[in-house]
Design a protein around this motif. Structure first.
Motif, PDB file in Angstrom:
ATOM      1  N   PHE A 182      40.808 -23.711 -27.220  1.00  0.00           N
ATOM      2  CA  PHE A 182      40.888 -24.958 -26.674  1.00  0.00           C
ATOM      3  C   PHE A 182      42.216 -25.306 -26.275  1.00  0.00           C
ATOM      4  CE2 PHE A 182      37.376 -25.047 -29.303  1.00  0.00           C
ATOM      5  CZ  PHE A 182      36.297 -25.736 -28.995  1.00  0.00           C
ATOM      6  N   ASP A 183      42.599 -26.043 -25.049  1.00  0.00           N
ATOM      7  CA  ASP A 183      43.889 -26.448 -24.991  1.00  0.00           C
ATOM      8  C   ASP A 183      43.791 -27.892 -25.086  1.00  0.00           C
ATOM      9  OD1 ASP A 183      46.364 -26.589 -23.771  1.00  0.00           O
ATOM     10  OD2 ASP A 183      45.725 -26.261 -21.533  1.00  0.00           O
ATOM     11  N   THR A 184      44.790 -28.166 -26.112  1.00  0.00           N
ATOM     12  CA  THR A 184      44.871 -29.543 -26.624  1.00  0.00           C
ATOM     13  C   THR A 184      46.395 -30.024 -26.361  1.00  0.00           C
ATOM     14  OG1 THR A 184      45.958 -29.236 -28.761  1.00  0.00           O
ATOM     15  CG2 THR A 184      43.509 -28.657 -28.486  1.00  0.00           C
ATOM     16  N   PRO A 185      46.466 -31.628 -26.308  1.00  0.00           N
ATOM     17  CA  PRO A 185      47.963 -31.844 -26.074  1.00  0.00           C
ATOM     18  C   PRO A 185      48.827 -31.387 -27.455  1.00  0.00           C
ATOM     19  CG  PRO A 185      46.376 -33.392 -25.983  1.00  0.00           C
ATOM     20  CD  PRO A 185      45.594 -32.493 -26.592  1.00  0.00           C
ATOM     21  N   GLU A 186      48.356 -30.728 -28.633  1.00  0.00           N
ATOM     22  CA  GLU A 186      49.438 -30.228 -29.559  1.00  0.00           C
ATOM     23  C   GLU A 186      49.420 -28.770 -29.352  1.00  0.00           C
ATOM     24  OE1 GLU A 186      50.895 -32.258 -31.376  1.00  0.00           O
ATOM     25  OE2 GLU A 186      49.781 -33.888 -30.456  1.00  0.00           O
ATOM     26  N   VAL A 219      41.627 -32.689 -24.036  1.00  0.00           N
ATOM     27  CA  VAL A 219      41.295 -31.351 -24.614  1.00  0.00           C
ATOM     28  C   VAL A 219      40.266 -30.808 -23.602  1.00  0.00           C
ATOM     29  CG1 VAL A 219      40.335 -30.348 -26.474  1.00  0.00           C
ATOM     30  CG2 VAL A 219      41.727 -32.495 -26.727  1.00  0.00           C
ATOM     31  N   THR A 220      40.542 -29.406 -23.503  1.00  0.00           N
ATOM     32  CA  THR A 220      39.542 -28.591 -22.494  1.00  0.00           C
ATOM     33  C   THR A 220      39.345 -27.410 -23.263  1.00  0.00           C
ATOM     34  OG1 THR A 220      41.651 -27.799 -21.352  1.00  0.00           O
ATOM     35  CG2 THR A 220      40.715 -29.827 -20.438  1.00  0.00           C
ATOM     36  N   ILE A 221      38.464 -26.854 -22.695  1.00  0.00           N
ATOM     37  CA  ILE A 221      37.874 -25.601 -22.996  1.00  0.00           C
ATOM     38  C   ILE A 221      38.862 -24.686 -22.073  1.00  0.00           C
ATOM     39  CG2 ILE A 221      36.117 -23.461 -23.132  1.00  0.00           C
ATOM     40  CD1 ILE A 221      34.132 -25.670 -23.565  1.00  0.00           C
ATOM     41  N   GLU A 222      39.690 -23.723 -22.645  1.00  0.00           N
ATOM     42  CA  GLU A 222      40.561 -22.700 -22.059  1.00  0.00           C
ATOM     43  C   GLU A 222      39.771 -21.393 -21.963  1.00  0.00           C
ATOM     44  OE1 GLU A 222      43.845 -20.105 -23.608  1.00  0.00           O
ATOM     45  OE2 GLU A 222      45.082 -21.564 -22.328  1.00  0.00           O
ATOM     46  N   SER A 223      39.100 -20.885 -23.013  1.00  0.00           N
ATOM     47  CA  SER A 223      38.335 -19.584 -22.743  1.00  0.00           C
ATOM     48  C   SER A 223      37.391 -19.342 -23.867  1.00  0.00           C
ATOM     49  CB  SER A 223      39.462 -18.483 -22.973  1.00  0.00           C
ATOM     50  OG  SER A 223      40.223 -18.577 -24.114  1.00  0.00           O
ATOM     51  N   LEU A 224      36.546 -18.565 -23.443  1.00  0.00           N
ATOM     52  CA  LEU A 224      35.211 -17.900 -24.306  1.00  0.00           C
ATOM     53  C   LEU A 224      35.588 -16.533 -24.570  1.00  0.00           C
ATOM     54  CD1 LEU A 224      32.252 -19.716 -22.455  1.00  0.00           C
ATOM     55  CD2 LEU A 224      33.938 -20.578 -24.367  1.00  0.00           C
ATOM     56  N   GLN A 225      35.549 -16.002 -25.788  1.00  0.00           N
ATOM     57  CA  GLN A 225      35.559 -14.575 -26.032  1.00  0.00           C
ATOM     58  C   GLN A 225      33.990 -14.476 -26.737  1.00  0.00           C
ATOM     59  OE1 GLN A 225      37.518 -13.081 -29.796  1.00  0.00           O
ATOM     60  NE2 GLN A 225      38.487 -11.692 -28.489  1.00  0.00           N
ATOM     61  N   ILE A 226      33.500 -13.406 -25.933  1.00  0.00           N
ATOM     62  CA  ILE A 226      32.193 -12.992 -26.074  1.00  0.00           C
ATOM     63  C   ILE A 226      31.851 -11.478 -26.453  1.00  0.00           C
ATOM     64  CG2 ILE A 226      29.850 -12.788 -25.012  1.00  0.00           C
ATOM     65  CD1 ILE A 226      30.833 -15.104 -23.113  1.00  0.00           C
ATOM     66  N   VAL A 272      38.318 -22.899 -14.052  1.00  0.00           N
ATOM     67  CA  VAL A 272      39.230 -22.944 -15.332  1.00  0.00           C
ATOM     68  C   VAL A 272      39.087 -22.218 -16.685  1.00  0.00           C
ATOM     69  CG1 VAL A 272      39.821 -25.208 -14.073  1.00  0.00           C
ATOM     70  CG2 VAL A 272      38.284 -25.120 -16.315  1.00  0.00           C
ATOM     71  N   ILE A 273      37.959 -21.988 -16.981  1.00  0.00           N
ATOM     72  CA  ILE A 273      37.708 -21.277 -18.397  1.00  0.00           C
ATOM     73  C   ILE A 273      37.681 -19.674 -18.158  1.00  0.00           C
ATOM     74  CG2 ILE A 273      35.894 -20.761 -20.256  1.00  0.00           C
ATOM     75  CD1 ILE A 273      34.785 -23.377 -19.510  1.00  0.00           C
ATOM     76  N   ASP A 274      38.545 -18.858 -18.730  1.00  0.00           N
ATOM     77  CA  ASP A 274      38.796 -17.514 -18.676  1.00  0.00           C
ATOM     78  C   ASP A 274      37.588 -16.941 -19.810  1.00  0.00           C
ATOM     79  OD1 ASP A 274      40.906 -17.650 -17.154  1.00  0.00           O
ATOM     80  OD2 ASP A 274      42.201 -17.603 -18.810  1.00  0.00           O
ATOM     81  N   PHE A 275      37.141 -15.825 -19.359  1.00  0.00           N
ATOM     82  CA  PHE A 275      36.078 -15.022 -20.169  1.00  0.00           C
ATOM     83  C   PHE A 275      36.420 -13.731 -20.685  1.00  0.00           C
ATOM     84  CE2 PHE A 275      33.703 -18.363 -17.619  1.00  0.00           C
ATOM     85  CZ  PHE A 275      32.560 -18.561 -18.706  1.00  0.00           C
ATOM     86  N   SER A 276      36.527 -13.506 -21.834  1.00  0.00           N
ATOM     87  CA  SER A 276      36.838 -12.216 -22.201  1.00  0.00           C
ATOM     88  C   SER A 276      35.671 -11.584 -22.927  1.00  0.00           C
ATOM     89  CB  SER A 276      38.027 -12.095 -23.030  1.00  0.00           C
ATOM     90  OG  SER A 276      37.846 -12.782 -24.291  1.00  0.00           O
ATOM     91  N   PHE A 277      35.312 -10.230 -22.820  1.00  0.00           N
ATOM     92  CA  PHE A 277      34.096  -9.563 -23.427  1.00  0.00           C
ATOM     93  C   PHE A 277      34.760  -8.557 -24.379  1.00  0.00           C
ATOM     94  CE2 PHE A 277      32.015 -11.754 -19.991  1.00  0.00           C
ATOM     95  CZ  PHE A 277      30.763 -12.032 -20.522  1.00  0.00           C
ATOM     96  N   VAL A 278      34.234  -8.274 -25.575  1.00  0.00           N
ATOM     97  CA  VAL A 278      34.597  -7.304 -26.443  1.00  0.00           C
ATOM     98  C   VAL A 278      33.519  -6.712 -26.815  1.00  0.00           C
ATOM     99  CG1 VAL A 278      36.740  -8.590 -27.253  1.00  0.00           C
ATOM    100  CG2 VAL A 278      34.693  -8.591 -28.368  1.00  0.00           C
ATOM    101  N   ALA A 279      33.740  -5.265 -27.150  1.00  0.00           N
ATOM    102  CA  ALA A 279      32.231  -4.507 -27.642  1.00  0.00           C
ATOM    103  C   ALA A 279      32.006  -4.967 -29.098  1.00  0.00           C
ATOM    104  CB  ALA A 279      32.947  -3.121 -27.707  1.00  0.00           C
TER     105      ALA A 279
END
Length: 212
Positions: A203-207, A156-163, A184-191
């Protein structure tokens, strides 16, 4: 510098129940982390791959939780219903950031239930309090017992953070773009439509992918 962990403030039913819910969603078994005596808090850890983890944290009924900035931040987030508190950057030499930010780091420690003591320095929680899009910084005394240990087989890994916030403000705080804190982590910023801060973690999980 690299993303070390993400912090989640316990919901109304406490740190263990909150951690169990998150653990079931992402397929990770929670591990009791112990008490932070200097901050008046305690945590439960969800170890992840890539030397990262989720920290689920709650305040204790202790004077330190009212005095320490970290305790204050956790208490405020829990009283608002709980949820993502923030993201944390691991650095090798925190003194560089003390000089740049013009403030001193705080010593942190906790004893795990097995008796092992973890020690670190952290800096920037007051920045998080005033502008929750900003991460704070941690320098571990040793990585031998980093909270992520034991997660190598989970996948299990962190794929992205939305801030919710401004990437330029975060860049100014870090001294480099957020994207430079992980390959390996993508960042996206929203207003933000209200208070800025960490909105969601995928999260990227086996499922499959899970967003919280």
């Amino acid at each position: 510098m690299r993303v070390d962990h993400v912090s989640y403030a316990a919901e109304h039913d406490g740190v263990h129940a909150t951690a169990e819910r998150i653990g079931k969603l992402i397929g990770v078994t929670p591990v009791d982390g112990g008490v932070h005596p200097r901050f008046g808090t305690r945590n439960v850890i969800l170890p992840l791959a890539h030397e990262r983890y989720v920290e689920v944290v709650e305040c204790l009924d202790h004077p330190a939780s009212d005095k320490a900035p970290f305790g204050q931040a956790v208490k405020a987030r829990t009283e608002a219903g709980g949820g993502w508190l923030g993201w944390v950057i691991r650095v090798e030499d925190i003194t560089e950031f003390e000089k740049r930010l013009g403030r001193s780091s705080a010593d942190g420690n906790r004893h795990r239930p097995d008796g092992v003591e973890l020690r670190w320095k952290q800096l920037g929680v007051k920045g998080l309090q005033s502008d929750p899009q900003l991460p704070f910084f941690v320098q571990w005394e040793s990585l031998d017992n980093h909270p992520s240990h034991g997660a190598e087989d989970s996948g299990v890994t962190i794929e992205s953070l939305q801030i919710a916030g401004d990437p330029e403000r975060v860049c100014e705080w870090l001294g480099l773009p957020a994207s430079k804190t992980s390959t390996v982590i993508d960042f996206s910023f929203v207003a933000p439509h209200g208070t800025p801060g960490l909105l969601a973690v995928t999260f990227d999980t086996p499922e499959g992918k899970v967003t919280l």
